[in-house]
Scaffold this motif. Structure first.
Motif, PDB file in Angstrom:
ATOM      1  N   GLY A 134     -34.480  -9.922 -36.985  1.00  0.00           N
ATOM      2  CA  GLY A 134     -34.927 -10.985 -36.090  1.00  0.00           C
ATOM      3  C   GLY A 134     -36.367 -11.398 -36.249  1.00  0.00           C
ATOM      4  N   PRO A 182     -32.946 -13.313 -29.989  1.00  0.00           N
ATOM      5  CA  PRO A 182     -32.728 -11.864 -30.160  1.00  0.00           C
ATOM      6  C   PRO A 182     -33.830 -11.015 -29.536  1.00  0.00           C
ATOM      7  N   PHE A 190     -27.677 -12.740 -32.307  1.00  0.00           N
ATOM      8  CA  PHE A 190     -28.127 -13.610 -33.390  1.00  0.00           C
ATOM      9  C   PHE A 190     -27.325 -14.905 -33.468  1.00  0.00           C
ATOM     10  N   TRP A 239     -29.332 -18.619 -30.820  1.00  0.00           N
ATOM     11  CA  TRP A 239     -30.665 -19.209 -30.814  1.00  0.00           C
ATOM     12  C   TRP A 239     -30.659 -20.664 -30.386  1.00  0.00           C
TER      13      TRP A 239
END
Length: 846
Positions: free
Chosen positions: A224, A267, A310, A313
């Motif tokens: 991340g 994340p 993940f 976003w």
């Protein structure tokens, strides 16, 4: 490394054993404290520094609330307010939350796992100094009036050179990247330590849940954080050298920054929450007197959260104009991540119901966590629904949600941890009366501050505004929020006073005052620098419940590695899954090299900040030289064979096994590095697909011949490095000619990549397509250049006698680097060549 001496005929007495270990493991006094590498010392320093930055962030928050308490306030102007709210978010997200959990993990994990230290103690010290130096750059810039002022998220184009021409944004980009070096080092350190440094018998299924949480968190950091590092480098390159990655007038796109930032940013919410959840899973069963319910379900939930985080976003980008199909996908993913979170919460509640909770101060903070975090989770599900998100995006509602999640999900559990583990730090028990008052001030003040802020947001008040007009219904809610903020601050101040008070006047704590089952309570309190006089063997998840006197037995030397020798700092290396002993790790002694290396990197950052580019070209050589200075202490010039490890067990040193700890570190470093490359490739394809102004007016003719030569050189270096290892089993030495060939091939690849940028491409400043191709080639050149260093280092280690048939770790690590460089070089060359064919396809589609 000295030749091992003969083990004593009789074991040392407990007093002599502890004195001998203290002589080996102690940190020198005076200025020698700066050379400390011990995990207990470094962990404490991380915690103290993080709490200091938390206090600074809290003061900034109160300045924000003082400004917003009334309409048309003249407390601070718009420019100073922009610096304050930017620094508040930056300090809390980057300088407090992540380093705080790193410090707690570094301090406790070796003790919980039954080890004497982390896998790479010098890396821990180096990370601490990078963290403090990077944070200090930001704080000093703020005091000098040059603090970043474009928000802690640094959205372009506001943060570009056109709209933020001073050094304020450069301070953020360079300072945060410096701090991220610390975070990446900690992630590698924690991952390798959890997987390889555990007590014999501690399989993965017997690990404390806290170790599982930190393992998943460290893995998330490795994947991340690199997108933010890449984004910061690209934005700084745009500001310093006019490369148009984010400039839509020259083929860039401001949304590329948002994608790179939120690939890190969402994340990170779970990176912050998971260690705190690990604290809850560790201390809640102890406080209620009941083993945790659903150990396996929690492990699966942690892993699922790490994976799903993940895919979220774009949750932060619902209003930027992305396609509806993408909005639907990311909305569903944002709701789905609540499932593993809910599983953990229900298992914690079930554990409390099955046990007998007592309202101690740690338990009060855990109850506060349940209330605050669940409220934050519910508003998070609301924000995951696209139509609702459109209504409250960029309002105070989002600010309230974020604080309910982060304060509820991190600070409340960490305050519980502070009271729970205080006896371990100080050897003293807290007096709870002050702690209870501090809790209620924090809990009530927090809810008064942020609960009403949901209403302010629903009334339409935007965030990041430094003032507002009357008549919108915002006046009273803002006044109440500001009053609550000051009440909460009083609670945190009282907590700090209480902690300091306990250090001096708390009652002397007995060993394991909470009757916990985890191994950290098997050490003395406060713990010695070597943690355990002898290392335990583990047969369950709660070894102290099985053997309540285990701590005294280990202190008497009844365990592994209970006979000090040669001044070595020893701990055991075990197999990843089963916990079977594999080797003896000999850890480095205190040294000033981490401090000097971090200082050299700090000078490099300052040279970039003040545009002293001549120094920026020279300082990396100093940094490289200092890193090479670390290596003589990490090898051996003779095969030592199997050494006694205690209890009739003999093991080789970790330098004599095929995959030493440093090999594992390289694997995880390359994982993070691969994420940087993937992010760079993603950015190139994103601009090709989405950015305005493509294709460039001059077109793009890929230099196919040069690209083929670069790829062949990198592949040749990889093959040569692998073939050089083949003679080792027969002759005890690698092929020096092939190592020299690998070095030459990497030098050719680096030279060709730089020459292609200079000679075969249009000016990178003219269009983002050319800047992207230049960035890919520069990535190749840097890695090929480091390949030269690895090949040369391997050559030197062979000539200096550090390599044999059994001691081949240095060459195997170099081969990993050459393999990675070959793979990424081939992919980069293929992507550059493909652009020549992709550009007309986009033009035809348009």
């Amino acid at each position: 490394m000295p030749t091992p001496t003969q083990a004593p005929a009789t074991p040392l007495s407990p007093a002599a054993l502890h004195l001998a270990l203290e002589r080996i493991w102690h940190t020198p006094p005076g200025w020698g404290r700066l050379s400390a590498v011990n995990h207990t010392v470094i962990g404490r320093r991380f915690i103290i520094a993080a709490f200091t930055f938390f206090a600074i962030g809290g003061v900034l928050a109160m300045l924000i609330r003082a400004q917003l308490a009334t309409a048309h306030s003249g407390f601070v102007g718009p420019e100073l307010y922009s610096q304050i709210f930017t620094m508040h978010g930056t300090v809390m997200m980057f300088l407090f939350a992540i380093p705080m959990f790193e410090g707690v993990a570094m301090y406790f994990l070796p003790k919980m796992l039954g080890a004497r230290d982390m896998a790479f103690p010098r890396l821990s010290a180096f990370g601490f100094y990078c963290y403090v130096f990077g944070g200090s750059i930001l704080i000093l810039a703020m005091l000098a009036g040059y603090a970043p002022n474009s928000g802690w998220f640094m959205y372009t184009p506001l943060s570009s050179g056109t709209y933020s021409p001073g050094i304020n944004v450069d301070v953020w980009l360079l300072g945060i990247t410096f701090v991220e070096i610390s975070a990446m080092g900690a992630a590698i350190e924690l991952t390798v330590s959890i997987l390889k440094l555990r007590a014999p018998g501690m399989s993965l299924a017997r690990m404390p849940l806290f170790a599982w949480y930190i393992l998943v968190t460290a893995g998330m950091m490795l994947v991340g954080f690199p997108p933010l590092i890449l984004g910061s480098i690209l934005l700084e390159a745009e500001r310093a050298f006019d490369l148009p990655f984010f400039d839509p007038t020259r083929g860039g796109d401001a949304l590329l920054w948002q994608h790179l930032f939120w690939l890190f940013g969402h994340p990170e919410v779970y990176i912050i929450f998971l260690p705190a959840a690990g604290v809850i899973s560790t201390i809640l069963p102890v406080l209620v007197g009941r083993a945790i319910l659903g150990y396996s379900w929690i492990v699966v939930s942690i892993t699922a959260m790490g994976f799903l985080s993940f895919g979220l976003w774009v949750h932060h980008m619902f209003t930027v104009g992305i396609p509806h199909l993408a909005q639907g996908f990311f909305s569903a993913a944002s709701v789905l991540v609540a499932v593993p979170t809910g599983i953990q919460i229900f298992l914690w509640i079930g554990t409390m119901m099955a046990g007998r909770p007592k309202l101690t101060v740690p338990m009060l903070y855990l109850l506060g966590f349940f209330f605050v975090f669940v409220c934050g989770g519910l508003t998070g599900v609301m924000l995951a629904i696209v139509p609702f998100d459109w209504q409250v995006h960029d309002t105070q509602f989002v600010v309230a949600h974020m604080h309910y999640v982060l304060v509820g999900g991190f600070i409340f559990p960490m305050l519980a941890a502070a009271y729970y583990w205080l006896p371990h730090f100080t050897g003293r028990e807290p007096v709870y009366k002050v702690g209870v008052v501090a809790f209620w001030l924090i809990f009530l003040g927090f809810n008064a501050t942020f609960l009403i802020m949901h209403l302010t947001g629903l009334y339409g008040m935007p965030r990041r505004y430094y003032t507002y007009d009357t008549g919108y219904g915002w006046d009273l809610p803002n006044l109440v929020s500001s009053m609550g903020g000051f009440v909460m601050t009083m609670g945190f101040a009282l907590f700090a006073v209480d902690m300091l008070f306990q250090f001096r006047l708390g009652r002397v704590a007995p060993r394991n005052p909470w009757r916990a089952g985890t191994l950290e309570w098997a050490t003395a309190t406060p713990p010695p620098s070597y943690a355990f006089a002898a290392l335990p063997e583990v047969a369950s998840r709660d070894p102290l419940h099985d053997a309540p006197d285990l701590g005294r037995e280990l202190a008497a030397g009844q365990g592994y590695l209970a006979t000090p020798r040669n001044g070595w700092q020893e701990t055991l290396v075990v197999s990843t899954n089963s916990g079977r002993p594999e080797a003896i790790a000999i850890l480095p002694r205190p040294t000033f090299l981490p401090l000097a290396t971090a200082a050299a990197i700090g000078l490099f950052v300052l040279s970039l900040l003040f545009k002293l580019y001549w120094a920026s070209l020279l300082l990396p050589l100093l940094v490289l030289g200092l890193f090479l200075g670390w290596t003589p202490a990490s090898g051996a010039k003779a095969d030592l064979g199997a050494l006694p490890a205690g209890r009739g067990l003999s093991l080789p040193t970790q330098a004599e096994i095929e995959r030493p700890l440093s090999w594992w570190a390289m694997v995880f470093l390359l994982l993070a590095n691969g994420t940087i490359f993937a992010s760079l490739a993603f950015g190139t394809l994103f601009l090709w697909l989405v950015a305005p102004g493509w294709p460039p007016a001059g077109g793009f003719d890929a230099p196919f011949m040069r690209l083929a030569l670069i790829a062949l050189a990198a592949l040749g270096a990889s093959a040569a490095s692998r073939l050089a290892l083949r003679p080792l089993p027969r002759t005890g030495a690698p092929s020096l000619a092939l190592l020299a060939l690998a070095l030459a091939a990497q030098a050719i690849a680096a030279g060709l990549a730089l020459a292609t940028i200079a000679q075969s491409l249009p000016a990178p400043t003219s269009h983002a397509a050319y800047a992207s191709v230049s960035a890919l080639l520069f990535y190749v050149a840097v890695h090929a250049g480091l390949g030269v260093v690895f090949a040369g280092f391997g050559f030197w280690r062979v000539k200096a006698g550090y390599v044999s048939a059994r001691r081949s770790g240095d060459l195997r690590i170099g081969a990993l680097w050459h393999d990675y460089t070959a793979a990424t070089t081939l992919l980069a060359c293929l992507l550059i060549a493909a652009l020549a064919f992709l550009l007309p396809l986009r033009e035809a589609a348009l």
